[in-house]
Scaffold this motif. Structure first.
Motif, PDB file in Angstrom:
ATOM      1  N   ARG A 166      -8.365   5.416  -1.451  1.00 34.06           N
ATOM      2  CA  ARG A 166      -9.091   5.891  -0.273  1.00 34.06           C
ATOM      3  C   ARG A 166      -8.524   7.245   0.104  1.00 34.06           C
ATOM      4  N   HIS A 171     -14.022   6.669  -1.025  1.00 33.60           N
ATOM      5  CA  HIS A 171     -13.355   5.538  -1.660  1.00 33.60           C
ATOM      6  C   HIS A 171     -13.680   5.534  -3.144  1.00 33.60           C
ATOM      7  N   ASP A 227       0.889   2.027 -11.358  1.00 37.27           N
ATOM      8  CA  ASP A 227       0.562   3.164 -10.486  1.00 37.27           C
ATOM      9  C   ASP A 227       1.725   4.142 -10.386  1.00 37.27           C
ATOM     10  N   ASN A 272       0.836  -1.200   0.000  1.00 36.05           N
ATOM     11  CA  ASN A 272       0.000   0.000   0.000  1.00 36.05           C
ATOM     12  C   ASN A 272       0.872   1.251   0.000  1.00 36.05           C
ATOM     13  N   ILE A 299      -3.339   4.253  -1.719  1.00 35.00           N
ATOM     14  CA  ILE A 299      -3.514   3.346  -2.849  1.00 35.00           C
ATOM     15  C   ILE A 299      -3.219   1.948  -2.332  1.00 35.00           C
ATOM     16  N   THR A 300      -4.207   1.074  -2.393  1.00 35.58           N
ATOM     17  CA  THR A 300      -4.011  -0.280  -1.894  1.00 35.58           C
ATOM     18  C   THR A 300      -3.578  -1.211  -3.023  1.00 35.58           C
ATOM     19  N   ALA A 301      -2.886  -2.281  -2.623  1.00 36.32           N
ATOM     20  CA  ALA A 301      -2.459  -3.312  -3.580  1.00 36.32           C
ATOM     21  C   ALA A 301      -1.850  -2.681  -4.825  1.00 36.32           C
ATOM     22  N   SER A 302      -0.812  -1.914  -4.623  1.00 27.84           N
ATOM     23  CA  SER A 302      -0.241  -1.125  -5.717  1.00 27.84           C
ATOM     24  C   SER A 302       0.275  -2.007  -6.853  1.00 27.84           C
ATOM     25  N   ARG A 303       0.294  -1.390  -8.031  1.00 27.43           N
ATOM     26  CA  ARG A 303       0.757  -2.056  -9.245  1.00 27.43           C
ATOM     27  C   ARG A 303       1.841  -1.211  -9.881  1.00 27.43           C
ATOM     28  N   GLY A 319     -12.543   2.540  -5.963  1.00 28.04           N
ATOM     29  CA  GLY A 319     -11.695   1.409  -6.335  1.00 28.04           C
ATOM     30  C   GLY A 319     -10.614   1.161  -5.300  1.00 28.04           C
ATOM     31  N   ARG A 320      -9.362   1.194  -5.720  1.00 26.15           N
ATOM     32  CA  ARG A 320      -8.247   0.963  -4.789  1.00 26.15           C
ATOM     33  C   ARG A 320      -7.798   2.243  -4.085  1.00 26.15           C
TER      34      ARG A 320
END
Lengths: 112, 111
Positions: free
Chosen positions: A62, A57, A83, A18, A76-80, A59-60
């Motif tokens: 918050r 919120h 991102d 995150n 940003i959760t579960a980053s890629r 999507g990913r």
């Protein structure tokens, strides 16, 4: 920046982790918005939070807003890896002025 | 969905020359904004128009002027260009004072 400061200036994380970015501002606001910018490209609107909202919120994403501390955070959760970009907060001040005042931005790097 | 269109995307000028940047807002949006972003800097507000009238003015140099036309497109005119004018110039449009949608920007290089 005359309005906002962002913290940290740069953030490097591993994919799946995150990412949290913070923004502080100085004046009363109507709303606060977060934008993303890939290197040298346009600004993409991510999310808007109004002054009477505390959390939002999408999507990913918050976003939180604390008007008593004049601060906001973007999680940003579960980053890629996709991102990876610069993230700016921008405030729309109270009153008739329509322009946005941008913070100095956080450069996020997500390592694959 | 239609987005904000800016032209040209890239522009190279010599010092003391003049440049004109164009912006076509999203249809039915009533407000147009211009921002300047220097290298490694955050975007700085220059000027905005609401229903074709100038509404707010930011840190726009006197050498710059802008207007919004009857078809709602806007032009930013920059004269006596200086090296320090090299930047990304963004146009944004909105229907309300809330969400501003940005164009891809014009990268101006002054040599």
């Amino acid at each position: 920046s005359q309005q906002g400061e962002e913290d940290p200036q740069a953030l490097s994380i591993q994919e799946g982790e995150n990412a949290t970015m913070n923004c502080s501002y100085k004046t009363s606001i109507n709303n606060l918005q977060w934008y993303r910018q890939n290197s040298g490209r346009g600004l993409v609107h991510l999310i808007l939070i109004r002054s009477n909202e505390r959390e939002k919120h999408s999507g990913r994403l918050r976003v939180t807003l604390d008007t008593s501390k004049k601060s906001s955070s973007l999680l940003i959760t579960a980053s890629r890896a996709a991102d990876t970009a610069s993230y700016f907060c921008a405030t729309h001040s109270s009153g008739s002025a329509r322009q946005l005042t941008f913070g100095s931005g956080t450069q996020l790097t997500v390592l694959p | 969905a239609a987005g904000v269109i800016q032209s040209p995307r890239h522009l190279i000028k010599e010092k003391r020359e003049t440049a004109t940047l164009k912006c076509y807002p999203i249809p039915r949006h009533d407000t147009v904004y211009w921002y300047q972003q220097g290298p490694g800097q955050d975007p700085q507000f220059l000027i905005s128009f609401y229903e074709k009238m100038q509404s707010d003015k930011g840190s726009i140099p006197d050498r710059f002027s802008a207007q919004q036309f009857s078809d709602y497109h806007s032009e930013l005119n920059m004269s006596s260009l200086e090296l320090g004018d090299s930047a990304l110039y963004f146009c944004a449009s909105s229907l309300s004072p809330d969400t501003q949608y940005f164009g891809p920007g014009t990268r101006l290089t002054v040599l």
